[in-house]
Structure formats: C-alpha cells, structure tokens
Design a protein around this motif. Structure first.
Motif, PDB file in Angstrom:
ATOM      1  N   ASN A   1       0.817  -1.213   0.000  1.00  0.00           N
ATOM      2  CA  ASN A   1       0.000   0.000   0.000  1.00  0.00           C
ATOM      3  C   ASN A   1       0.851   1.264   0.000  1.00  0.00           C
ATOM      4  O   ASN A   1       0.460   2.277  -0.573  1.00  0.00           O
ATOM      5  CB  ASN A   1      -0.943   0.019   1.197  1.00  0.00           C
ATOM      6  CG  ASN A   1      -2.050  -0.996   1.065  1.00  0.00           C
ATOM      7  OD1 ASN A   1      -2.469  -1.331  -0.028  1.00  0.00           O
ATOM      8  ND2 ASN A   1      -2.511  -1.504   2.197  1.00  0.00           N
ATOM      9  N   HIS A   2       2.001   1.199   0.649  1.00  0.00           N
ATOM     10  CA  HIS A   2       2.872   2.371   0.756  1.00  0.00           C
ATOM     11  C   HIS A   2       3.583   2.664  -0.566  1.00  0.00           C
ATOM     12  O   HIS A   2       3.788   3.826  -0.918  1.00  0.00           O
ATOM     13  CB  HIS A   2       3.890   2.167   1.880  1.00  0.00           C
ATOM     14  CG  HIS A   2       4.814   3.317   2.054  1.00  0.00           C
ATOM     15  ND1 HIS A   2       4.381   4.528   2.547  1.00  0.00           N
ATOM     16  CD2 HIS A   2       6.124   3.460   1.789  1.00  0.00           C
ATOM     17  CE1 HIS A   2       5.399   5.375   2.573  1.00  0.00           C
ATOM     18  NE2 HIS A   2       6.477   4.737   2.124  1.00  0.00           N
ATOM     19  N   ASP A   3       3.979   1.626  -1.309  1.00  0.00           N
ATOM     20  CA  ASP A   3       4.746   1.841  -2.534  1.00  0.00           C
ATOM     21  C   ASP A   3       4.332   0.828  -3.604  1.00  0.00           C
ATOM     22  O   ASP A   3       5.013  -0.176  -3.838  1.00  0.00           O
ATOM     23  CB  ASP A   3       6.243   1.725  -2.231  1.00  0.00           C
ATOM     24  CG  ASP A   3       7.118   2.275  -3.343  1.00  0.00           C
ATOM     25  OD1 ASP A   3       6.585   2.587  -4.431  1.00  0.00           O
ATOM     26  OD2 ASP A   3       8.334   2.391  -3.113  1.00  0.00           O
ATOM     27  N   ILE A   4       3.216   1.116  -4.259  1.00  0.00           N
ATOM     28  CA  ILE A   4       2.707   0.213  -5.293  1.00  0.00           C
ATOM     29  C   ILE A   4       3.674   0.143  -6.470  1.00  0.00           C
ATOM     30  O   ILE A   4       3.840  -0.909  -7.094  1.00  0.00           O
ATOM     31  CB  ILE A   4       1.302   0.649  -5.744  1.00  0.00           C
ATOM     32  CG1 ILE A   4       0.331   0.473  -4.590  1.00  0.00           C
ATOM     33  CG2 ILE A   4       0.838  -0.142  -6.956  1.00  0.00           C
ATOM     34  CD1 ILE A   4      -1.060   0.996  -4.848  1.00  0.00           C
ATOM     35  N   GLY A   5       4.344   1.244  -6.762  1.00  0.00           N
ATOM     36  CA  GLY A   5       5.318   1.258  -7.859  1.00  0.00           C
ATOM     37  C   GLY A   5       6.433   0.254  -7.631  1.00  0.00           C
ATOM     38  O   GLY A   5       6.880  -0.426  -8.559  1.00  0.00           O
ATOM     39  N   LYS A   6       6.885   0.140  -6.385  1.00  0.00           N
ATOM     40  CA  LYS A   6       7.931  -0.826  -6.048  1.00  0.00           C
ATOM     41  C   LYS A   6       7.422  -2.249  -6.290  1.00  0.00           C
ATOM     42  O   LYS A   6       8.143  -3.099  -6.818  1.00  0.00           O
ATOM     43  CB  LYS A   6       8.338  -0.656  -4.587  1.00  0.00           C
ATOM     44  CG  LYS A   6       9.380  -1.625  -4.115  1.00  0.00           C
ATOM     45  CD  LYS A   6       9.707  -1.400  -2.644  1.00  0.00           C
ATOM     46  CE  LYS A   6      10.659  -2.449  -2.118  1.00  0.00           C
ATOM     47  NZ  LYS A   6      10.917  -2.282  -0.671  1.00  0.00           N
ATOM     48  N   ALA A   7       6.168  -2.499  -5.925  1.00  0.00           N
ATOM     49  CA  ALA A   7       5.579  -3.830  -6.126  1.00  0.00           C
ATOM     50  C   ALA A   7       5.481  -4.143  -7.616  1.00  0.00           C
ATOM     51  O   ALA A   7       5.781  -5.260  -8.047  1.00  0.00           O
ATOM     52  CB  ALA A   7       4.201  -3.898  -5.473  1.00  0.00           C
ATOM     53  N   LYS A   8       5.085  -3.159  -8.417  1.00  0.00           N
ATOM     54  CA  LYS A   8       4.974  -3.377  -9.862  1.00  0.00           C
ATOM     55  C   LYS A   8       6.336  -3.646 -10.477  1.00  0.00           C
ATOM     56  O   LYS A   8       6.471  -4.529 -11.334  1.00  0.00           O
ATOM     57  CB  LYS A   8       4.309  -2.176 -10.516  1.00  0.00           C
ATOM     58  CG  LYS A   8       2.820  -2.091 -10.207  1.00  0.00           C
ATOM     59  CD  LYS A   8       2.194  -0.768 -10.587  1.00  0.00           C
ATOM     60  CE  LYS A   8       2.348  -0.400 -12.024  1.00  0.00           C
ATOM     61  NZ  LYS A   8       1.651   0.869 -12.369  1.00  0.00           N
ATOM     62  N   ARG A   9       7.350  -2.926 -10.036  1.00  0.00           N
ATOM     63  CA  ARG A   9       8.703  -3.166 -10.560  1.00  0.00           C
ATOM     64  C   ARG A   9       9.184  -4.560 -10.168  1.00  0.00           C
ATOM     65  O   ARG A   9       9.825  -5.255 -10.956  1.00  0.00           O
ATOM     66  CB  ARG A   9       9.670  -2.096 -10.067  1.00  0.00           C
ATOM     67  CG  ARG A   9       9.482  -0.751 -10.739  1.00  0.00           C
ATOM     68  CD  ARG A   9      10.570   0.234 -10.374  1.00  0.00           C
ATOM     69  NE  ARG A   9      10.642   0.540  -8.953  1.00  0.00           N
ATOM     70  CZ  ARG A   9       9.889   1.442  -8.320  1.00  0.00           C
ATOM     71  NH1 ARG A   9       8.972   2.127  -8.991  1.00  0.00           N
ATOM     72  NH2 ARG A   9      10.029   1.654  -7.030  1.00  0.00           N
ATOM     73  N   ALA A  10       8.880  -4.976  -8.952  1.00  0.00           N
ATOM     74  CA  ALA A  10       9.270  -6.313  -8.498  1.00  0.00           C
ATOM     75  C   ALA A  10       8.547  -7.384  -9.318  1.00  0.00           C
ATOM     76  O   ALA A  10       9.123  -8.431  -9.623  1.00  0.00           O
ATOM     77  CB  ALA A  10       8.958  -6.482  -7.010  1.00  0.00           C
TER      78      ALA A  10
END
Length: 83
Positions: free
Chosen positions: A10-19
């Motif tokens: 929830n805090h960093d969706i962009g990080k999850a998408k990159r992962a």
C-alpha cells in the motif's frame, strides 16, 4: 518468489509493480499469504491450456478469428447404444 507485506504494498505500489516485472510477488496480510501480483503477460502464459474463449473475446491483441460452430441437425432423443 519475492514477498512484501500489505503495508509495504500500500505504501509503494510502484515498487511492487517493478518487483513483479521479474516474477510473481507474494503479498502477505498479518504474516499470511493473501495475494499474488504478477504481470498479465506472465499470468496468461502460466494458465494451463492457454487462453480460454473468454480471454480471446476480450483480448484486443488476439486479432480477429473465424468461429463457425458445427450445426446440430439431429436434435431430440436417440436410442441408447450398447457395445
């Protein structure tokens, strides 16, 4: 498989998408597996049997295809066949 907490997600969706570019990401909720985030391309490739008719109909990139189902001429009850 990479893993992150739901709070991190929830805090960093962009990080999850990159992962998820590298493979599925397991998102946990209170320490338990809750969700898996993956690229749609990877999801389609991982499905057993390939794409379903529903997938083909909603996929703009699948292109046009002919669908001519066979006609049913013999409608009605038929006697049982015993071999």
């Amino acid at each position: 498989m990479k893993q992150m907490t739901s709070r991190e997600f929830n805090h960093d969706i962009g990080k999850a998408k990159r992962a998820a570019d590298d493979g599925p990401v397991l998102v946990t909720d209170r320490g338990r597996p809750a969700y898996v985030l993956m690229k749609y391309e990877h999801y389609r490739q991982s499905k057993p049997g390939g794409m379903t008719m529903f997938d083909l109909l909603r996929d703009d990139e699948a292109g046009d295809f002919e669908f001519d189902p066979p006609r049913v001429h013999d409608v009605g009850p038929r006697p049982a066949e015993f071999d």
